[in-house]
Enzyme design. Structure first.
Site, short mmCIF file in Angstrom:
data_model
loop_
_atom_site.label_atom_id
_atom_site.label_comp_id
_atom_site.label_asym_id
_atom_site.label_seq_id
_atom_site.Cartn_x
_atom_site.Cartn_y
_atom_site.Cartn_z
CG MET A 1 74.18 5.47 0.68
SD MET A 1 75.93 5.03 0.50
CE MET A 1 76.08 4.81 -1.28
CB THR B 1 76.45 9.60 -1.72
OG1 THR B 1 76.93 10.34 -0.59
CG2 THR B 1 77.12 8.25 -1.69
CB CYS C 1 74.69 17.16 -0.58
SG CYS C 1 73.58 15.88 0.05
CB THR C 2 73.52 13.33 -4.75
OG1 THR C 2 73.33 12.54 -3.57
CG2 THR C 2 74.90 13.04 -5.32
CD GLU C 3 70.58 13.09 -0.89
OE1 GLU C 3 70.56 11.86 -1.01
OE2 GLU C 3 71.60 13.73 -0.54
#
Length: 230
Positions: free
Chosen positions: A10, A83, A196-198
């Site tokens: 995710m 996430t 946010c991990t991205e």
């Protein structure tokens, strides 16, 4: 070394970062050919995103809870939800298993406090920036949390779902995030949580005039520390 259970996918872009970081950190701490003992359950993000948009959080939580049960049964000694946004259902996931869930919000707040800061800006999905589950978790540690104005939040969210989750990293989007950071700093932020991990695919410390707190790395570091000390 204990076994880390990862609830990922995710997006898988950030889950790949988790896997890389966990293994690099274990090698740094133990040396030689050591690598992380971990188990990954990677969900279909399209299913989760649909449930997010429709507000079906309990059903989304059950998907993650089922993943958690499988990881615990497979031998995981602690769990990570890979996430920030899906920490919206962290309580539901923890209630489903007997092993501890390492909450990303707590790990991040600990890092902010260790840096001696009290007011931070928060960038993440619209869910993370606008709902209480994440901001309140940070506030519970004594932090003041600032978020961008509505138009900026919408653009930050769009870049996450339409670009970063697909592995697309654009210089123009980095510039947009830098403008958002500058505005948060102007509003009083002493540091910025990359919630946010991205986002770590796009923004590093070199892109900010104040300390940034990369939640993926912080989560991985805390997980390795826990795995080596349990």
């Amino acid at each position: 070394m204990k076994t880390i259970g990862l609830i990922g996918g995710m997006s898988w872009e950030s889950s790949a970062e988790y896997y890389r970081l966990l293994n690099e950190l274990v090698r740094e701490r133990l040396g030689g050919l050591h690598s992380a003992r971990c188990i990954l359950h990677s969900v279909d993000f399209a299913e989760i995103e649909r449930l997010q948009v429709s507000g079906e959080w309990e059903q989304a939580g059950e998907v993650l809870a089922e993943a958690a049960r499988g990881l615990a049964a497979a031998g995981a000694d602690l769990l990570l939800i890979c996430t920030n946004t899906m920490h919206r259902v962290a309580g539901q996931v923890q209630d489903a298993v007997p092993v501890p869930l390492l909450h990303l919000g707590d790990v991040t707040a600990d890092a902010v406090r260790a840096a001696g800061l009290k007011t931070v800006g928060l960038l993440g999905t619209a869910f993370t920036m606008e709902q209480d589950f994440y901001r309140a978790r940070l506030a519970g540690h004594g932090l003041t949390v600032l978020v961008p104005e509505a138009q900026v939040r919408a653009e930050v969210n769009r870049i996450i779902y339409e670009e970063l989750c697909l592995g697309v990293v654009e210089d123009s989007s980095r510039a947009a995030y830098q403008r958002a950071i500058d505005q948060l700093v102007a509003d009083g932020a002493e540091g910025v949580v990359l919630g946010c991990t991205e986002i770590e695919l796009l923004i590093g410390q070199e892109h900010s005039p104040v300390p940034v707190f990369p939640t993926t790395r912080l989560h991985a570091e805390a997980a390795v520390t826990a795995a080596l000390s349990l």
